[in-house]
Design a protein around this motif. Structure first.
Motif: not given
Length: 224
Positions: A170-173, A167-168, A136-138, A177, A141
């Protein structure tokens, strides 16, 4: 003409090469002349016998003439590689991603089956990115998504790139985005959805991403 900015760029390699998980050859130390056989100096140091009786200014001048350029950088890269490899083997996602970057950029030394040194090793880089991405490391990913988008080290698969960017993102990357927005806009690897593209461009632009803002401006100008 308005051009949509799509920042599907190769990772600055992070860079990717292939000596497996073997450590780099130790280039940080070199044996001194025979009369100094008990003395070992690092690659960015001079044997003490050469510095005897010299002023600091004279030592600096001698170093500049004798020491190979870039040696300090090479030593730093080797030490960085060793540390990352040790941490990556324990499952540290950040180290795995960093190791992937070094292999992707060629900062880490890698060889092919014939023993030839490679400039970089995308396949080995992708392997380390995959390990970190699975945790799960953005950043990993995102990096692996770039490799799938560009077909580097893995078979090109835009749908897989979309999944990883999602996936990235969604983590704010922020870069994920923007790239996710670009793929939604072009319909590559996912059904085309301009509203979804704008949604992700706006999220990235809100974090200061200039490419995302340029994408928004281009879309809005085309709709005016």
């Amino acid at each position: 003409m308005n051009v949509l900015v799509v920042s599907l760029l190769a990772v600055p390699l992070l860079i990717l090469t292939g000596c497996g998980e073997e450590a780099l050859n130790d280039k940080s130390k070199t044996e001194a002349p025979m009369m100094l056989m008990d003395e070992f100096t690092s690659i960015d140091e001079l044997p003490s016998v050469l510095e005897e009786g010299l002023t600091p200014e004279e030592k600096a001048e001698l170093r500049e003439k004798i020491l190979p350029s870039g040696s300090a950088d090479e030593l730093a890269a080797e030490e960085k590689f060793k540390q990352l490899l040790e941490e990556a083997r324990t499952g540290d996602a950040k180290a795995q991603n960093g190791l992937g970057v070094m292999y992707y950029t060629g900062e880490a030394i890698s060889k092919n089956g014939a023993g030839q040194i490679l400039e970089n090793d995308p396949e080995l880089a992708a392997g380390w990115f995959f390990r970190a991405a699975e945790q799960g490391y953005a950043d990993a990913q995102f990096n692996l998504g770039l490799m799938y988008a560009n077909g580097e080290g893995v078979s090109q698969d835009t749908a897989k790139a979309v999944e990883l960017f999602q996936n990235a993102a969604d983590q704010g990357h922020v870069d994920a985005q923007n790239n996710l927005g670009a793929l939604y806009y072009t319909g590559e690897g996912v059904a085309r959805d301009v509203d979804e593209a704008i949604h992700w461009f706006e999220k990235a632009a809100a974090q200061g991403n200039l490419d995302a803002q340029a994408n928004l401006d281009a879309i809005r100008s085309m709709n005016n």
